[in-house]
Design a protein around this motif. Structure first.
Motif, PDB file in Angstrom:
ATOM      1  N   LYS A  23      26.943  -0.867  -0.289  1.00 58.46           N
ATOM      2  CA  LYS A  23      25.656   0.819   0.141  1.00 58.46           C
ATOM      3  C   LYS A  23      27.021   0.866   0.724  1.00 58.46           C
ATOM      4  O   LYS A  23      26.842   2.933   1.566  1.00 58.46           O
ATOM      5  CB  LYS A  23      24.881   0.336   0.520  1.00 58.46           C
ATOM      6  CG  LYS A  23      24.041   1.105   0.162  1.00 58.46           C
ATOM      7  CD  LYS A  23      22.935   1.827  -0.236  1.00 58.46           C
ATOM      8  CE  LYS A  23      21.949   2.184  -0.381  1.00 58.46           C
ATOM      9  NZ  LYS A  23      20.613   2.084  -0.774  1.00 58.46           N
ATOM     10  N   GLU A  24      27.150   0.103   2.233  1.00 59.86           N
ATOM     11  CA  GLU A  24      27.902   0.531   4.256  1.00 59.86           C
ATOM     12  C   GLU A  24      29.147   0.761   3.947  1.00 59.86           C
ATOM     13  O   GLU A  24      29.500   1.658   4.336  1.00 59.86           O
ATOM     14  CB  GLU A  24      27.188  -0.987   4.298  1.00 59.86           C
ATOM     15  CG  GLU A  24      28.264  -0.875   6.521  1.00 59.86           C
ATOM     16  CD  GLU A  24      27.525  -1.386   7.002  1.00 59.86           C
ATOM     17  OE1 GLU A  24      28.990  -2.191   7.451  1.00 59.86           O
ATOM     18  OE2 GLU A  24      26.899  -2.196   7.677  1.00 59.86           O
ATOM     19  N   THR A  25      30.178   0.022   2.757  1.00 58.02           N
ATOM     20  CA  THR A  25      31.740   0.383   3.023  1.00 58.02           C
ATOM     21  C   THR A  25      32.033   1.200   2.146  1.00 58.02           C
ATOM     22  O   THR A  25      32.877   2.089   2.538  1.00 58.02           O
ATOM     23  CB  THR A  25      32.246  -0.744   2.930  1.00 58.02           C
ATOM     24  OG1 THR A  25      31.486  -1.759   1.719  1.00 58.02           O
ATOM     25  CG2 THR A  25      31.586  -1.994   3.877  1.00 58.02           C
ATOM     26  N   LEU A  26      31.249   1.183   0.897  1.00 58.40           N
ATOM     27  CA  LEU A  26      31.960   1.624   0.014  1.00 58.40           C
ATOM     28  C   LEU A  26      32.331   3.593  -0.246  1.00 58.40           C
ATOM     29  O   LEU A  26      33.000   3.957  -1.210  1.00 58.40           O
ATOM     30  CB  LEU A  26      31.330   1.726  -1.591  1.00 58.40           C
ATOM     31  CG  LEU A  26      32.371   1.748  -2.773  1.00 58.40           C
ATOM     32  CD1 LEU A  26      34.002   1.789  -3.004  1.00 58.40           C
ATOM     33  CD2 LEU A  26      31.356   1.336  -3.694  1.00 58.40           C
ATOM     34  N   PRO A  27      31.255   4.100  -0.174  1.00 56.87           N
ATOM     35  CA  PRO A  27      30.760   5.252  -0.044  1.00 56.87           C
ATOM     36  C   PRO A  27      31.679   6.181   0.775  1.00 56.87           C
ATOM     37  O   PRO A  27      32.273   7.387   1.333  1.00 56.87           O
ATOM     38  CB  PRO A  27      29.597   5.808   0.848  1.00 56.87           C
ATOM     39  CG  PRO A  27      28.625   4.316   0.306  1.00 56.87           C
ATOM     40  CD  PRO A  27      29.726   3.562   0.861  1.00 56.87           C
ATOM     41  N   LYS A  28      32.236   5.030   2.615  1.00 56.04           N
ATOM     42  CA  LYS A  28      33.685   5.953   2.821  1.00 56.04           C
ATOM     43  C   LYS A  28      34.622   6.412   2.043  1.00 56.04           C
ATOM     44  O   LYS A  28      35.580   7.170   1.682  1.00 56.04           O
ATOM     45  CB  LYS A  28      34.315   4.869   4.074  1.00 56.04           C
ATOM     46  CG  LYS A  28      32.544   5.030   4.395  1.00 56.04           C
ATOM     47  CD  LYS A  28      33.398   3.366   6.104  1.00 56.04           C
ATOM     48  CE  LYS A  28      31.926   3.990   7.085  1.00 56.04           C
ATOM     49  NZ  LYS A  28      31.894   2.296   7.834  1.00 56.04           N
ATOM     50  N   TYR A  29      35.226   5.472   0.738  1.00 59.80           N
ATOM     51  CA  TYR A  29      36.469   5.535   0.046  1.00 59.80           C
ATOM     52  C   TYR A  29      35.872   6.048  -1.608  1.00 59.80           C
ATOM     53  O   TYR A  29      37.097   6.258  -2.412  1.00 59.80           O
ATOM     54  CB  TYR A  29      37.120   4.140   0.117  1.00 59.80           C
ATOM     55  CG  TYR A  29      37.315   3.769   0.912  1.00 59.80           C
ATOM     56  CD1 TYR A  29      38.077   4.161   1.998  1.00 59.80           C
ATOM     57  CD2 TYR A  29      36.536   2.954   2.218  1.00 59.80           C
ATOM     58  CE1 TYR A  29      37.843   3.321   3.359  1.00 59.80           C
ATOM     59  CE2 TYR A  29      36.470   2.409   3.182  1.00 59.80           C
ATOM     60  CZ  TYR A  29      37.332   2.456   3.370  1.00 59.80           C
ATOM     61  OH  TYR A  29      37.512   2.096   5.094  1.00 59.80           O
ATOM     62  N   VAL A  30      35.317   5.782  -2.039  1.00 59.03           N
ATOM     63  CA  VAL A  30      35.278   7.146  -3.294  1.00 59.03           C
ATOM     64  C   VAL A  30      33.593   7.934  -3.107  1.00 59.03           C
ATOM     65  O   VAL A  30      32.954   8.616  -2.801  1.00 59.03           O
ATOM     66  CB  VAL A  30      34.263   6.194  -4.650  1.00 59.03           C
ATOM     67  CG1 VAL A  30      35.073   5.375  -4.793  1.00 59.03           C
ATOM     68  CG2 VAL A  30      33.088   5.048  -3.776  1.00 59.03           C
TER      69      VAL A  30
END
Length: 225
Positions: A23-30
């Motif tokens: 939840k912290e890391t993935l949204p930045k890339y997809v």
């Protein structure tokens, strides 16, 4: 003669830790909502993510892997918990089968696996030399091939064994290698039970306490036999 265990979802509860890290890391890339895709990506190895998620670019995926790994290893692994009776079932398995005939095989990254197992005390019971990670390949289920090689490496050829897991991929890995699958789930999915013809008390258990009782019974049956 031997028993193997999956790690995540079987011996340890890492759902919250992985969810929070994603939840912290993935949204930045997809361009997807993590809450909507968590059930899809959770059972996957990180190498399989590009098959199911729409990353902004190849570089985005590579950057995500790096950031996710760093975040998890520095912070989120501490959110992982042992399932009830995890240590007990490992100790009992060692008592029944012998240390050389008990192992863990997981899709988790090697560095993360050893860190988590040390943090939770698993490696104190089993030892890092009995904990293995799947190797990268182009198959949808990399555990099949790794388990096949592990059977040879550990001299389990022509021996009967069990592999305990919580997912269809674990069950399929067992079947493909002529090992008896043990499905562990407190919320079993009917289609999984039907597809693999799993029966409660034989190759399906709701928790590790039930499984431990089964293994003790197996030992007593073999002893009397």
């Amino acid at each position: 003669s031997f028993v193997g265990f999956d790690l995540d979802g079987t011996l340890i509860d890492s759902h919250l830790a992985i969810h929070d890290c994603l939840k912290e890391t993935l949204p930045k890339y997809v361009n997807e909502d993590i809450d909507e895709i968590i059930d899809t990506v959770f059972p996957l190895t990180i190498d399989q993510f590009p098959e199911y998620l729409n990353f902004k670019s190849k570089d985005s995926y590579l950057n995500f892997v790096k950031v996710f790994s760093q975040s998890f290893d520095s912070k989120y692994y501490k959110e992982i918990n042992l399932f009830d009776h995890s240590i007990e079932v490992l100790k009992k398995s060692i008592d029944i089968f012998g240390l050389d005939n008990v192992f863990i095989l997981t899709n988790r990254r090697e560095k993360s696996t050893y860190m988590v197992c040390k943090y939770l005390g698993i490696s104190d019971v089993l030892g890092e030399e009995r904990i293995f990670c799947t190797k990268k390949n182009n198959e949808n289920n990399p555990k099949v091939e790794t388990l096949k090689k592990l059977i040879v490496e550990l001299n389990f050829i022509s021996k009967n064994g069990l592999y305990v897991g919580d997912s269809p991929s674990d069950i399929e890995s067992s079947i493909e290698n002529n090992i008896m699958p043990i499905y562990l789930s407190n919320q079993p999915k009917l289609h999984i039970l039907d597809k693999y013809k799993l029966s409660k008390g034989k190759n399906f258990f709701r928790d590790l306490k039930e499984l431990t009782s089964f293994l003790v019974g197996l030992k007593n049956y073999n002893y009397k036999g």
